[in-house]
Scaffold this active site. Structure first.
Site, PDB file in Angstrom:
ATOM      1  N   ILE A   1       0.758  -1.328  -0.104  1.00 53.36           N
ATOM      2  CA  ILE A   1       0.144   0.068  -0.002  1.00 53.36           C
ATOM      3  C   ILE A   1       0.857   1.315   0.140  1.00 53.36           C
ATOM      4  O   ILE A   1       2.039   1.148   0.252  1.00 53.36           O
ATOM      5  CB  ILE A   1      -0.985  -0.067   1.176  1.00 53.36           C
ATOM      6  CG1 ILE A   1      -1.892   0.959   1.135  1.00 53.36           C
ATOM      7  CG2 ILE A   1      -0.126   0.175   2.411  1.00 53.36           C
ATOM      8  CD1 ILE A   1      -3.211   0.876   2.298  1.00 53.36           C
ATOM      9  N   CYS A   2       0.472   2.251  -0.545  1.00 53.10           N
ATOM     10  CA  CYS A   2       0.873   3.684  -0.424  1.00 53.10           C
ATOM     11  C   CYS A   2       2.233   3.738  -1.381  1.00 53.10           C
ATOM     12  O   CYS A   2       2.025   3.504  -2.633  1.00 53.10           O
ATOM     13  CB  CYS A   2       1.246   4.054   1.040  1.00 53.10           C
ATOM     14  SG  CYS A   2       1.648   5.890   1.495  1.00 53.10           S
ATOM     15  N   CYS A   3       3.426   3.873  -0.883  1.00 53.45           N
ATOM     16  CA  CYS A   3       4.607   4.250  -1.710  1.00 53.45           C
ATOM     17  C   CYS A   3       5.106   2.668  -2.004  1.00 53.45           C
ATOM     18  O   CYS A   3       6.035   2.653  -2.850  1.00 53.45           O
ATOM     19  CB  CYS A   3       5.661   5.119  -0.923  1.00 53.45           C
ATOM     20  SG  CYS A   3       6.097   4.327   0.571  1.00 53.45           S
TER      21      CYS A   3
END
Length: 392
Positions: free
Chosen positions: A106-108
């Site tokens: 998730i995210c970066c």
């Protein structure tokens, strides 16, 4: 007969996004997964983003030969970079892929870790908006979906999509019925991505000098998502948030056995003044908060001074109601305990503000709850800006 238990690895590092990590840990445990939280650092304690401390179950270096049904990477910086540069983790994730088991990020982390390691070639994946260009260079299609599934890889976007992401992972591991069951308990947002709202009655101005001083008390069995969402979001807004442990230890084990670390013991701040005292829930954690006489006295003084206080999940029922802190106020709480509220007129509302009192329902409403507090202190524009930044 093969064991039906599903095993999950969640690695964390200094600079991991704590709300993402804690939500994944606790939601997957609610679904029945055996979750191992492993530090890629040289100690189990990590300094996550927003000055939130987390404690892993083990060091990754001690379990590199273990096999998991799912490995899921949280985001956050510099945590995402650290995960990317952890060779033992890279080897485990690549073997996971080769063996046809689940990986998620998730995210970066989709761009930084999975993409850099070559696991997204030919895949459709999503990630945090500022990493989309980097993601596009490592996968076939960079999607703006809140959660993306492509084969045995699941990706998602940021803190505000983590519960949906985790529910999707439960469905991958245990099936749709279990995912729906957990989703219902958490009160997952029915309209994710739409602008958040809350119910307000008897509108009053919440004031502060310079910076809002906010107290978040935690106890054994406090609900972890609710506690960390408050701290994460309010610190992003630049409020001064103090996490205070009720009891004799700064380290507190939450309702789903995630290990949280307070800044101080409640005893150390019992005589201090706060612009807001706000409580997480937990069906066993809230009664522990209620049994703390010092905390109850602080809340009564807060009410007498017409200063804001709030609670989510079971706290309105176990802490506020018995101590007269909801007298003449509309409030909401978790459905499991809502029959214990004397005034049940607003129990279906996700977040209720009545004058200086704010209440909410469950882990799935915790970010809306936190953003409503931001709006009361800083105004709608800042709250909406933070909602967009966190992908609520």
């Amino acid at each position: 007969m093969a064991s039906s238990t599903k095993t999950v690895l969640i690695p964390i590092a200094h600079g991991t996004e704590p709300l993402e990590a804690v939500a994944m840990i606790t939601v997957l445990r609610r679904g029945g997964a055996d979750v191992t939280v492993a530090s890629v650092e040289d100690k189990v304690g990590v300094d996550a983003c927003h000055n939130i401390k987390m404690v892993a179950d083990t060091l990754l270096s001690d379990i590199t030969d273990s096999i998991f049904d799912l490995i899921v990477l949280p985001g956050g910086l510099p945590g995402g970079e650290t995960l990317k540069n952890c060779k033992p983790l890279e080897n485990m994730v690549k073997k996971q892929d080769t063996d046809g088991r689940l990986n998620a990020a998730i995210c970066c982390a989709p761009a930084l870790a999975l993409g850099t390691w070559g696991l997204l070639e030919g895949k459709t994946a999503t990630g945090y908006p500022v990493f989309m260009e980097k993601l596009a260079a490592t996968c076939a299609t960079a999607s703006e979906s809140r959660v993306e599934i492509d084969g045995r890889i699941v990706t998602s976007r940021g803190p505000g999509t983590t519960i949906e992401f985790s529910i999707t992972l439960i469905e991958q591991l245990f099936g749709k019925d279990k995912a729906d069951e957990v989703s219902t308990i958490l009160l997952v947002r029915p309209n994710p991505g739409e602008e958040f709202t809350f119910t307000e009655l008897n509108q009053t101005n919440w004031s502060f000098e310079d910076t809002p001083q906010i107290l978040v008390p935690i106890a054994e069995d406090s609900e972890e998502i609710e506690a960390i969402a408050l701290v994460d979001i309010l610190r992003r807004a630049k409020a001064n948030v103090v996490i205070a442990a009720v009891g004799n230890s700064l380290e507190v084990v939450g309702s789903r056995k995630a290990k949280l670390v307070a800044d101080v013991l409640l005893d150390e701040v019992a005589e201090k003044s706060f612009d807001l005292i706000v409580l997480p829930g937990g069906l066993n954690g809230a009664p522990r908060l209620a049994s703390c006489e010092k905390l109850v006295n602080m809340l009564k003084k807060q009410a007498e001074a017409n200063k804001p206080y709030g609670g989510i999940c079971a706290s309105p029922v176990y802490v506020f109601e018995p101590n007269g802190l909801l007298k003449g106020k509309k409030a909401t709480t978790h459905p499991v305990v809502s029959d214990k509220l004397s005034d049940q007129s607003h129990i279906e509302h996700r977040v209720v503000v009545d004058g200086n009192v704010i209440t909410s329902r469950a882990p799935g409403t915790a970010m809306e709850f936190s953003l409503a507090i931001v709006e009361k202190f800083y105004g709608r524009e800042k709250a909406v800006q933070l909602a967009k930044a966190t992908l609520v």
